[in-house]
Design a protein around this motif. Sequence first.
Motif: not given
Length: 167
Positions: A138-140, A155, A159, A163
């Motif tokens: 993920s982008a976390s 990031t 993201q 998306d």
Amino acid sequence: MNPFRTRPLRRVLIGTVATVSGVSALLALKPHTQTTVTPQAAAQPATPSATPGTAEPSSSASASASASASSGAAAVTKKITGDAIQTRYGPVQVQITLTGGKLTAVDVLQVPEDNPKDQQINDYAVPVLKQEALTAQSASIDSVSGATYTSDGYTRSLQSALDKSGN
């Protein structure tokens, strides 16, 4: 009778010797230097065999990928380009590769490289950010210290690509 009271020059001499000794001891200490990581060295921990913590998930992921390939179901591979994020030092843009809905690669299309300092920062930060994104799926991810603007752009672009993919 106290010898220091009758000989004040001795007190000055002892104080001077102690001060010089202390200063020379401080100067003899080696300063901490920041170690720089070459892009090749930073990329090496990304291999599953080099990183003990990621060997298990990667081997099980490759085992499940080979199991699905042997069962006849081919995993779909998609490449999605994220938005170009304008940072203080220039644009940052990434392209992701999803195989079977899993993030398998993150390629950097644009990073600031106008001067040697930008190049040095990004040569260190980009492999770290890539490895964190692949691990987190993920982008976390955490920012890289000293590369805050690049980390933020990375990031945000990542993201936006995620998306667009619907994942």
